[in-house]
Design a protein around this motif. Structure first.
Motif, PDB file in Angstrom:
ATOM      1  N   VAL A   1       0.863  -1.188   0.000  1.00 58.58           N
ATOM      2  CA  VAL A   1       0.000   0.000   0.000  1.00 58.58           C
ATOM      3  C   VAL A   1       0.896   1.234   0.000  1.00 58.58           C
ATOM      4  CG1 VAL A   1      -1.767   1.298   1.252  1.00 58.58           C
ATOM      5  CG2 VAL A   1      -1.805  -1.212   1.292  1.00 58.58           C
ATOM      6  N   GLU A   2       0.859   1.988  -1.092  1.00 61.54           N
ATOM      7  CA  GLU A   2       1.660   3.209  -1.178  1.00 61.54           C
ATOM      8  C   GLU A   2       0.952   4.357  -0.473  1.00 61.54           C
ATOM      9  OE1 GLU A   2       4.659   3.914  -2.707  1.00 61.54           O
ATOM     10  OE2 GLU A   2       4.971   1.764  -2.970  1.00 61.54           O
ATOM     11  N   GLN A   3      -0.348   4.440  -0.722  1.00 58.92           N
ATOM     12  CA  GLN A   3      -1.157   5.509  -0.124  1.00 58.92           C
ATOM     13  C   GLN A   3      -2.573   5.015   0.059  1.00 58.92           C
ATOM     14  OE1 GLN A   3      -1.604   9.567  -1.642  1.00 58.92           O
ATOM     15  NE2 GLN A   3       0.374   9.242  -2.647  1.00 58.92           N
ATOM     16  N   ALA A   4      -3.283   5.623   0.990  1.00 55.97           N
ATOM     17  CA  ALA A   4      -4.692   5.262   1.172  1.00 55.97           C
ATOM     18  C   ALA A   4      -5.471   6.499   1.592  1.00 55.97           C
ATOM     19  CB  ALA A   4      -4.816   4.180   2.229  1.00 55.97           C
ATOM     20  N   GLU A   5      -6.632   6.657   0.982  1.00 59.54           N
ATOM     21  CA  GLU A   5      -7.503   7.793   1.327  1.00 59.54           C
ATOM     22  C   GLU A   5      -8.883   7.267   1.646  1.00 59.54           C
ATOM     23  OE1 GLU A   5      -7.669  10.220  -2.126  1.00 59.54           O
ATOM     24  OE2 GLU A   5      -5.568  10.825  -1.927  1.00 59.54           O
ATOM     25  N   GLY A   6      -9.338   7.511   2.859  1.00 53.66           N
ATOM     26  CA  GLY A   6     -10.660   7.028   3.258  1.00 53.66           C
ATOM     27  C   GLY A   6     -11.759   7.668   2.427  1.00 53.66           C
ATOM     28  N   ARG A   7     -12.736   6.866   2.003  1.00 56.77           N
ATOM     29  CA  ARG A   7     -13.877   7.387   1.237  1.00 56.77           C
ATOM     30  C   ARG A   7     -15.152   7.371   2.045  1.00 56.77           C
ATOM     31  NH1 ARG A   7     -14.532   5.401  -4.875  1.00 56.77           N
ATOM     32  NH2 ARG A   7     -16.523   6.423  -4.517  1.00 56.77           N
ATOM     33  N   GLU A   8     -15.284   6.337   2.880  1.00 54.26           N
ATOM     34  CA  GLU A   8     -16.526   6.189   3.638  1.00 54.26           C
ATOM     35  C   GLU A   8     -16.208   5.421   4.919  1.00 54.26           C
ATOM     36  OE1 GLU A   8     -19.576   4.373   1.258  1.00 54.26           O
ATOM     37  OE2 GLU A   8     -21.077   4.497   2.846  1.00 54.26           O
ATOM     38  N   TYR A   9     -16.628   5.987   6.053  1.00 57.51           N
ATOM     39  CA  TYR A   9     -16.392   5.334   7.336  1.00 57.51           C
ATOM     40  C   TYR A   9     -17.722   4.929   7.953  1.00 57.51           C
ATOM     41  CZ  TYR A   9     -11.692   7.224   7.041  1.00 57.51           C
ATOM     42  OH  TYR A   9     -10.422   7.513   6.628  1.00 57.51           O
ATOM     43  N   PHE A  10     -17.667   3.943   8.805  1.00 59.86           N
ATOM     44  CA  PHE A  10     -18.878   3.487   9.491  1.00 59.86           C
ATOM     45  C   PHE A  10     -18.652   3.601  10.992  1.00 59.86           C
ATOM     46  CE2 PHE A  10     -18.363   1.163   5.463  1.00 59.86           C
ATOM     47  CZ  PHE A  10     -19.416   1.748   4.776  1.00 59.86           C
ATOM     48  N   PRO A  11     -18.659   4.835  11.499  1.00 64.45           N
ATOM     49  CA  PRO A  11     -18.211   5.096  12.875  1.00 64.45           C
ATOM     50  C   PRO A  11     -19.038   4.389  13.946  1.00 64.45           C
ATOM     51  CG  PRO A  11     -19.283   7.042  11.942  1.00 64.45           C
ATOM     52  CD  PRO A  11     -19.099   6.074  10.820  1.00 64.45           C
ATOM     53  N   ASN A  12     -20.333   4.142  13.670  1.00 65.31           N
ATOM     54  CA  ASN A  12     -21.175   3.530  14.708  1.00 65.31           C
ATOM     55  C   ASN A  12     -20.775   2.093  15.028  1.00 65.31           C
ATOM     56  OD1 ASN A  12     -22.564   5.918  14.685  1.00 65.31           O
ATOM     57  ND2 ASN A  12     -24.133   5.182  13.262  1.00 65.31           N
ATOM     58  N   LEU A  13     -20.064   1.467  14.087  1.00 65.45           N
ATOM     59  CA  LEU A  13     -19.686   0.066  14.311  1.00 65.45           C
ATOM     60  C   LEU A  13     -18.690  -0.076  15.459  1.00 65.45           C
ATOM     61  CD1 LEU A  13     -19.088  -1.213  10.652  1.00 65.45           C
ATOM     62  CD2 LEU A  13     -21.208  -1.199  11.957  1.00 65.45           C
TER      63      LEU A  13
END
Ligand SMILES: [Zn+2]
Length: 247
Positions: free
Chosen positions: A77-89
């Motif tokens: 993994v060179e880079q990662a950008e979050g697109r969608e999180y599921f914080p309630n989990l």
């Protein structure tokens, strides 16, 4: 930095981290399902470090844009950008366990390197539904049936799996080896068969066919959902080759 005789391949793909483990000085070894590369194993160097941008983006169950470099038999993994999180989990044990069960089953049924865009999407829908507060057990049963359908094990629920006689609402049996419901004349005397009642067959079909939009509106009796769980527990375990417990 490509040297002669080397081909460095780079990819940008969307993925969901199913599981990860720590190794070395702050590195992570990840199992990721992606849209275009299928299920992969990838190493994220330094992903545990507090300052690392990869850290949050590679959280389990988050949907992420991942820049990957192919090494010999794994990805980096060179880079990662979050697109969608599921914080309630993360703050709720029941939801976290449910998400964990989805990830575990997905990992067991999805071979490395294989593409399965339908299953990818259903993992995403299911995580979204859990995060938005839909009854976890209905999300799980729907997910398990879809998982079976998208990996070639869709249970037969409209006719006898042996003689093909159409089902008309009687008390029949569910046979894992037969791959679905069997009529009383086709049920062998030996083996494990679950009695299956019309409302359970109906419930199973409703769960199998429900779209993510319609699932929250599905009204099913708790006992029906529980019976579907017992049958799926046995059927999924049969496909894996070991007994499993479902939430
Ligand atoms: Zn039959």
């Amino acid at each position: 930095m490509a040297e002669e005789g080397w081909i460095l391949k780079f990819y940008l793909d969307e993925g969901i981290v199913l599981k990860g483990s720590d190794f070395g000085e702050g590195h992570r070894l990840l199992t990721i399902i992606t849209k275009e590369l299928g299920k992969i194993k990838a190493v994220a160097y330094g992903a545990k470090k507090v300052k690392s941008k990869k850290r949050g983006a590679l959280l389990e169950f988050s949907r992420t844009n991942i820049y990957l470099r192919q090494s010999n038999d794994y990805f980096i993994v060179e880079q990662a950008e979050g697109r969608e999180y599921f914080p309630n989990l993360y703050g709720n044990k029941e939801l976290l366990d449910a998400a964990g069960q989805i990830a575990w089953l997905t990992d067991r049924f999805w071979p490395l390197g294989q593409l399965n865009p339908k299953l990818y999407n259903w993992v995403l829908y299911s995580l979204r539904l859990l995060n938005s507060g839909v009854w976890p057990r209905i999300v799980l049963r729907n997910f398990e049936l879809k998982l079976l359908a998208f990996t070639g094990f869709r249970p037969i629920t409209t006719h006898c799996a042996v003689c093909r006689k159409p089902y008309r609402g009687e008390v029949w049996y569910f046979g894992a080896g037969e791959g679905g419901i069997v009529c009383p004349s086709c049920r062998p005397e030996e083996g494990i068969y679950f009695e299956i009642f019309p409302e359970v067959v109906k419930g199973m079909n409703a769960l199998l066919l429900a779209s993510p939009e319609k699932l929250p509106e599905l009204l099913l009796d708790e006992r029906v959902v529980d019976r579907v769980r017992t049958i799926l527990e046995y059927f999924l375990g049969y496909q894996i080759g070991e007994p499993i417990r479902l939430i």
